[in-house]
Write a protein that holds these residues in place. Structure first.
Motif, PDB file in Angstrom:
ATOM      1  N   PHE A 237       0.831  -1.206   0.000  1.00 22.51           N
ATOM      2  CA  PHE A 237       0.000   0.000   0.000  1.00 22.51           C
ATOM      3  C   PHE A 237       0.865   1.256   0.000  1.00 22.51           C
ATOM      4  CE2 PHE A 237      -2.075   3.479   2.289  1.00 22.51           C
ATOM      5  CZ  PHE A 237      -3.221   3.649   1.514  1.00 22.51           C
ATOM      6  N   GLU A 238       1.839   1.287   0.878  1.00 28.83           N
ATOM      7  CA  GLU A 238       2.697   2.462   0.983  1.00 28.83           C
ATOM      8  C   GLU A 238       3.529   2.652  -0.284  1.00 28.83           C
ATOM      9  OE1 GLU A 238       3.843   5.922   2.782  1.00 28.83           O
ATOM     10  OE2 GLU A 238       2.326   4.487   3.448  1.00 28.83           O
ATOM     11  N   PHE A 239       4.029   1.550  -0.835  1.00 28.55           N
ATOM     12  CA  PHE A 239       4.830   1.642  -2.060  1.00 28.55           C
ATOM     13  C   PHE A 239       4.006   2.252  -3.190  1.00 28.55           C
ATOM     14  CE2 PHE A 239       6.280  -0.110  -6.133  1.00 28.55           C
ATOM     15  CZ  PHE A 239       7.624   0.241  -6.097  1.00 28.55           C
ATOM     16  N   GLY A 240       2.797   1.755  -3.392  1.00 26.96           N
ATOM     17  CA  GLY A 240       1.959   2.267  -4.461  1.00 26.96           C
ATOM     18  C   GLY A 240       1.563   3.706  -4.236  1.00 26.96           C
ATOM     19  N   LEU A 241       1.240   4.048  -2.985  1.00 30.49           N
ATOM     20  CA  LEU A 241       0.851   5.428  -2.678  1.00 30.49           C
ATOM     21  C   LEU A 241       1.983   6.396  -2.995  1.00 30.49           C
ATOM     22  CD1 LEU A 241      -1.007   7.561  -1.433  1.00 30.49           C
ATOM     23  CD2 LEU A 241      -0.119   6.900   0.814  1.00 30.49           C
ATOM     24  N   GLN A 242       3.196   6.052  -2.595  1.00 31.50           N
ATOM     25  CA  GLN A 242       4.326   6.950  -2.842  1.00 31.50           C
ATOM     26  C   GLN A 242       4.613   7.101  -4.337  1.00 31.50           C
ATOM     27  OE1 GLN A 242       5.560   8.887  -0.549  1.00 31.50           O
ATOM     28  NE2 GLN A 242       4.221   7.883   0.961  1.00 31.50           N
ATOM     29  N   ARG A 243       4.396   6.065  -5.124  1.00 38.05           N
ATOM     30  CA  ARG A 243       4.642   6.177  -6.563  1.00 38.05           C
ATOM     31  C   ARG A 243       3.590   7.091  -7.229  1.00 38.05           C
ATOM     32  NH1 ARG A 243       7.708   3.969  -4.087  1.00 38.05           N
ATOM     33  NH2 ARG A 243       8.288   6.169  -3.986  1.00 38.05           N
ATOM     34  N   ILE A 244       2.355   7.021  -6.744  1.00 32.71           N
ATOM     35  CA  ILE A 244       1.324   7.935  -7.251  1.00 32.71           C
ATOM     36  C   ILE A 244       1.706   9.373  -6.930  1.00 32.71           C
ATOM     37  CG2 ILE A 244      -1.069   8.692  -6.953  1.00 32.71           C
ATOM     38  CD1 ILE A 244      -1.818   5.765  -6.501  1.00 32.71           C
ATOM     39  N   LEU A 245       2.136   9.602  -5.702  1.00 30.42           N
ATOM     40  CA  LEU A 245       2.514  10.955  -5.296  1.00 30.42           C
ATOM     41  C   LEU A 245       3.760  11.430  -6.038  1.00 30.42           C
ATOM     42  CD1 LEU A 245       1.840  10.601  -1.464  1.00 30.42           C
ATOM     43  CD2 LEU A 245       0.432  11.801  -3.156  1.00 30.42           C
ATOM     44  N   ASP A 246       4.696  10.503  -6.300  1.00 29.21           N
ATOM     45  CA  ASP A 246       5.875  10.866  -7.094  1.00 29.21           C
ATOM     46  C   ASP A 246       5.453  11.356  -8.474  1.00 29.21           C
ATOM     47  OD1 ASP A 246       7.569  10.149  -5.051  1.00 29.21           O
ATOM     48  OD2 ASP A 246       8.122   8.201  -5.912  1.00 29.21           O
ATOM     49  N   GLY A 247       4.504  10.649  -9.080  1.00 30.91           N
ATOM     50  CA  GLY A 247       4.031  11.056 -10.396  1.00 30.91           C
ATOM     51  C   GLY A 247       3.384  12.422 -10.378  1.00 30.91           C
ATOM     52  N   LEU A 248       2.567  12.690  -9.343  1.00 28.68           N
ATOM     53  CA  LEU A 248       1.946  14.008  -9.219  1.00 28.68           C
ATOM     54  C   LEU A 248       3.001  15.085  -8.998  1.00 28.68           C
ATOM     55  CD1 LEU A 248      -1.173  13.138  -7.036  1.00 28.68           C
ATOM     56  CD2 LEU A 248      -1.189  13.970  -9.403  1.00 28.68           C
ATOM     57  N   GLU A 249       4.056  14.748  -8.256  1.00 25.75           N
ATOM     58  CA  GLU A 249       5.102  15.726  -7.997  1.00 25.75           C
ATOM     59  C   GLU A 249       5.840  16.094  -9.284  1.00 25.75           C
ATOM     60  OE1 GLU A 249       8.736  16.411  -4.816  1.00 25.75           O
ATOM     61  OE2 GLU A 249       7.153  14.967  -4.425  1.00 25.75           O
ATOM     62  N   VAL A 250       6.065  15.112 -10.141  1.00 24.42           N
ATOM     63  CA  VAL A 250       6.686  15.399 -11.441  1.00 24.42           C
ATOM     64  C   VAL A 250       5.806  16.356 -12.235  1.00 24.42           C
ATOM     65  CG1 VAL A 250       7.315  14.413 -13.672  1.00 24.42           C
ATOM     66  CG2 VAL A 250       7.975  13.238 -11.550  1.00 24.42           C
ATOM     67  N   LEU A 251       4.507  16.125 -12.214  1.00 26.17           N
ATOM     68  CA  LEU A 251       3.576  16.997 -12.926  1.00 26.17           C
ATOM     69  C   LEU A 251       3.609  18.409 -12.355  1.00 26.17           C
ATOM     70  CD1 LEU A 251       1.250  17.460 -14.948  1.00 26.17           C
ATOM     71  CD2 LEU A 251      -0.322  16.651 -13.156  1.00 26.17           C
ATOM     72  N   VAL A 252       3.571  18.516 -11.034  1.00 23.81           N
ATOM     73  CA  VAL A 252       3.565  19.831 -10.389  1.00 23.81           C
ATOM     74  C   VAL A 252       4.847  20.592 -10.707  1.00 23.81           C
ATOM     75  CG1 VAL A 252       3.658  20.993  -8.146  1.00 23.81           C
ATOM     76  CG2 VAL A 252       1.998  19.168  -8.535  1.00 23.81           C
ATOM     77  N   GLU A 253       5.966  19.916 -10.601  1.00 22.56           N
ATOM     78  CA  GLU A 253       7.242  20.586 -10.875  1.00 22.56           C
ATOM     79  C   GLU A 253       7.367  20.955 -12.349  1.00 22.56           C
ATOM     80  OE1 GLU A 253      10.346  18.110  -9.379  1.00 22.56           O
ATOM     81  OE2 GLU A 253       9.959  18.682  -7.289  1.00 22.56           O
ATOM     82  N   GLY A 254       6.779  20.120 -13.198  1.00 26.01           N
ATOM     83  CA  GLY A 254       6.792  20.430 -14.621  1.00 26.01           C
ATOM     84  C   GLY A 254       5.994  21.664 -14.970  1.00 26.01           C
ATOM     85  N   ARG A 255       5.040  21.994 -14.122  1.00 30.53           N
ATOM     86  CA  ARG A 255       4.238  23.206 -14.321  1.00 30.53           C
ATOM     87  C   ARG A 255       4.913  24.428 -13.711  1.00 30.53           C
ATOM     88  NH1 ARG A 255      -1.335  21.669 -14.988  1.00 30.53           N
ATOM     89  NH2 ARG A 255      -1.261  19.887 -16.416  1.00 30.53           N
ATOM     90  N   GLY A 256       6.088  24.209 -13.093  1.00 32.43           N
ATOM     91  CA  GLY A 256       6.818  25.344 -12.529  1.00 32.43           C
ATOM     92  C   GLY A 256       6.389  25.701 -11.123  1.00 32.43           C
ATOM     93  N   ASN A 257       5.735  24.754 -10.426  1.00 27.63           N
ATOM     94  CA  ASN A 257       5.308  25.021  -9.042  1.00 27.63           C
ATOM     95  C   ASN A 257       6.111  24.118  -8.121  1.00 27.63           C
ATOM     96  OD1 ASN A 257       2.795  26.806  -9.423  1.00 27.63           O
ATOM     97  ND2 ASN A 257       2.510  25.118 -10.856  1.00 27.63           N
ATOM     98  N   ARG A 258       7.185  24.635  -7.610  1.00 28.01           N
ATOM     99  CA  ARG A 258       8.057  23.839  -6.737  1.00 28.01           C
ATOM    100  C   ARG A 258       7.372  23.580  -5.414  1.00 28.01           C
ATOM    101  NH1 ARG A 258      11.737  21.558 -10.013  1.00 28.01           N
ATOM    102  NH2 ARG A 258      12.190  23.033 -11.689  1.00 28.01           N
ATOM    103  N   VAL A 259       7.578  22.347  -4.901  1.00 26.15           N
ATOM    104  CA  VAL A 259       6.961  21.981  -3.615  1.00 26.15           C
ATOM    105  C   VAL A 259       7.941  22.217  -2.477  1.00 26.15           C
ATOM    106  CG1 VAL A 259       5.383  20.322  -4.607  1.00 26.15           C
ATOM    107  CG2 VAL A 259       7.651  19.584  -3.989  1.00 26.15           C
TER     108      VAL A 259
END
Length: 259
Positions: A237-259
């Protein structure tokens, strides 16, 4: 908070009652009688009793008669407060989403922390109330608890800088993932209950045949896997959740919004 992705296999469907009346009950906008004897019940007590029945007996055990018995009253008394089972179910769905169900909250550590907390809180919600997995919530009735939860989550993830439909989709994505994990865990418990075999005993019973199959050379990749490949220590569960969040983070950073 659940976004209504429980699928089409539920035994009940949200929004199946009188929608206008359900909304009146959820938002307390209906007219109250100014005369007559003081009610012996309250809507809150009825909803809590219904949740207790569903928690212990599943939705198959839920009926107006069963709830009345839980309260020690006649079935007809309940109809003074709620029209029927359909409306009662929607009240139950909103009730279990109250903030008290998740006292830890979603924190203030940014959008990723908020979505992590949302995923874990939702998984815990399904564990406490497994009957939620029996409800098709594709068309939820939006009560105060559901909207309070959505408001809080949207406030915390808005800094992602995504479009509004994308923000909603991110929540749906998390909920869909959690529902799948929760259903798998529920099925595992149910299989053990029905068969009397623990998970370890079930797999151990297959070892003699599987050892011969793996030695045949027919499945070289499977045979080469480490002994812990299917072990219970790995948190899928944790592994899959973190990979989903990693993907969203790539999208966010690609839009120029650093976390």
């Amino acid at each position: 908070m659940t976004s209504g992705t429980s699928g089409t296999s539920g035994t009940e469907t949200s929004g199946s009652g009188d929608i206008a009346r359900t909304l009146e009950l959820l938002w307390d906008t209906g007219r109250r009688p100014s005369r007559g004897p003081k009610p012996t019940l309250t809507l809150d007590r009825i909803v809590e009793a219904a949740i207790q029945v569903a928690d212990t007996e599943g939705l198959e055990g839920l009926s107006m008669r069963r709830v009345a018995a839980e309260l020690g009253t006649g079935t007809m008394s309940l109809y003074r407060y709620v029209p029927g089972k359909g409306e009662l179910l929607d009240l139950m769905l909103d009730r279990v989403q109250r903030p008290a169900e998740n006292p830890a909250g979603l924190g203030d550590g940014g959008w990723r922390a908020a979505l992590e907390a949302l995923a874990r809180a939702t998984l815990a919600l399904y564990r406490r109330h497994p009957w939620l997995l029996q409800v098709n919530q594709s068309r939820p009735i939006l009560g105060p608890s559901a909207l309070d939860g959505m408001e809080k989550v949207m406030t915390l993830i808005r800094p992602m800088g995504l479009s509004d439909p994308e923000l909603v989709s991110a929540i749906i994505m998390i909920d869909g993932y959690v529902v799948g994990a929760a259903r798998t865990q529920l099925y595992e418990r149910e299989a053990e209950r029905r068969t009397g075999l623990t998970d370890a005993e079930f797999w151990q019973a297959q070892v003699p045949v599987l050892e011969k199959v793996m030695a045949s050379g027919r499945y070289p990749v499977m045979a080469s896997l480490s002994e812990d490949a299917f072990g219970t220590d790995f948190d899928h569960f944790e592994f899959g959740l973190q990979r989903i969040l990693d993907g969203l983070e790539v999208l966010v950073e690609g839009r120029g919004n650093r976390v």
